[in-house]
Motif scaffolding. Structure first.
Motif, short mmCIF file in Angstrom:
data_model
loop_
_atom_site.label_atom_id
_atom_site.label_comp_id
_atom_site.label_asym_id
_atom_site.label_seq_id
_atom_site.Cartn_x
_atom_site.Cartn_y
_atom_site.Cartn_z
N ASN A 186 -5.69 -3.82 8.48
CA ASN A 186 -4.74 -2.88 7.91
C ASN A 186 -3.39 -3.00 8.59
O ASN A 186 -2.36 -2.77 7.97
N ARG B 142 -2.06 -5.78 9.78
CA ARG B 142 -1.39 -6.96 9.19
C ARG B 142 -0.84 -6.60 7.81
O ARG B 142 0.26 -6.97 7.45
N TYR B 143 -1.66 -5.90 7.04
CA TYR B 143 -1.22 -5.48 5.71
C TYR B 143 0.05 -4.65 5.82
O TYR B 143 1.05 -4.92 5.14
N MET B 144 0.03 -3.67 6.70
CA MET B 144 1.18 -2.77 6.80
C MET B 144 2.42 -3.51 7.28
O MET B 144 3.54 -3.22 6.85
N ARG B 145 2.22 -4.46 8.16
CA ARG B 145 3.38 -5.19 8.66
C ARG B 145 4.01 -6.01 7.53
O ARG B 145 5.23 -6.03 7.38
N SER B 146 3.18 -6.64 6.74
CA SER B 146 3.70 -7.43 5.62
C SER B 146 4.43 -6.56 4.60
O SER B 146 5.51 -6.91 4.13
N ILE B 147 3.82 -5.44 4.28
CA ILE B 147 4.43 -4.56 3.27
C ILE B 147 5.74 -3.97 3.79
O ILE B 147 6.72 -3.86 3.05
N LEU C 72 7.70 -5.37 5.89
CA LEU C 72 8.68 -6.45 5.84
C LEU C 72 9.18 -6.68 4.41
O LEU C 72 10.36 -6.92 4.19
N LEU C 73 8.26 -6.58 3.47
CA LEU C 73 8.66 -6.74 2.07
C LEU C 73 9.71 -5.70 1.70
O LEU C 73 10.75 -6.02 1.13
N GLU D 159 11.63 -3.98 3.73
CA GLU D 159 12.85 -4.16 4.51
C GLU D 159 13.71 -5.30 3.95
O GLU D 159 14.93 -5.18 3.87
#
Lengths: 147, 147
Positions: free
Chosen positions: A2, A4-9, A11-12, A14
């Motif tokens: 979760n 990793r998921y949150m970091r990607s989202i 970033l998306l 941002e």
DNA sequence: TATTGTTATACTCTATAACTATA
DNA sequence: TATAGTTATAGAGTATAACAATA
């Protein structure tokens, strides 16, 4: 996972916000709101399209679209005409003046927004494109309906 | 080269829009607008922060922020208090009720939005994260100012 | 003088739903 | 009945600029 998921989202969001700030600010200097520019950009170099298509491409609901089109029509940038084949549909087209505006502003706008990525190489874009295309494939297959 | 750029940017917008549609629709079922949720999510599990910080994190201008905070304060979800160290600043904090709301909705919301990416592997996220982080680095270094 | 935040204005977008006219 | 689009309503966010209090 979760995390990793949150970091990607995050970033998306941002990246999109950062890009939008550049793009929207520039669009406003051109005398258009972002949704208005979106319409002009979508109609540019086309034969026109129905309101339904336009709504799907720009992700606006039909109620919103009516208002945005009203303002652009009032400025003489586009016209709405009946589709003789299906009189429920309209055909939205840029006027000469609208196409002229598109010709004047679209390429410079793209160029302006591209500046922050001046350092990007072909490979950088390819890698980014690959990951975003994969992401989009997943998001789309989850069955998101426009409008 | 411009073609690659445009393809990447279009994908970025499409991914963000697709994700937003899922997220925003769910946020509204929770009784909050997206900007309101953004504030609650930013303040959750913190000691509170100034309006300036909050505006920078949520990318709202101060005028907009005042309105959003007014509505949340009216619902008893947050408070504004004076910062004794600098009386120009306020300290915005969730109330017990606001933190309670955060506790109830944040994790489920994240889980809900994660569904379309259920098939993503650790490596998928890592690759995406890497490309987006690179993109953000470039966008940020171009000197975008918030507010 | 610069900064933080509020207020005021005017407009645009948004969600939602009822409505018209076609099909 | 279903679809394309308009209208109506009410609210929310936005840009912008002037303003007050504090630093």
């Amino acid at each position: 996972m979760n995390k990793r998921y949150m970091r990607s989202i995050r970033l998306l969001a941002e990246c999109y916000h950062a890009f939008s700030q550049v793009s929207d600010a520039h669009v406003r200097t051109l005398g258009l709101t972002p949704p208005q520019f979106d319409i002009i950009a979508t109609l540019g170099n086309t034969e026109g399209m129905s309101g339904k298509d336009l709504g799907e491409k720009t992700l606006m609901t039909k109620g919103t679209l009516t208002g945005v089109l009203d303002r652009l029509e009032a400025r003489g940038l586009l016209t709405r005409s009946m589709n003789p084949d299906d009189r429920r549909c309209m055909i939205v087209q840029l006027t000469v003046s609208g196409q002229d505006l598109f010709d004047r502003i679209f390429a410079p706008h793209v160029e302006f927004c591209r500046q922050p990525l001046a350092g990007y190489t072909e490979e950088d874009f390819l890698a980014l494109e690959r990951e975003l295309a994969k992401l989009k494939r997943h998001l789309d297959s989850a069955g998101i309906e426009g409008t």
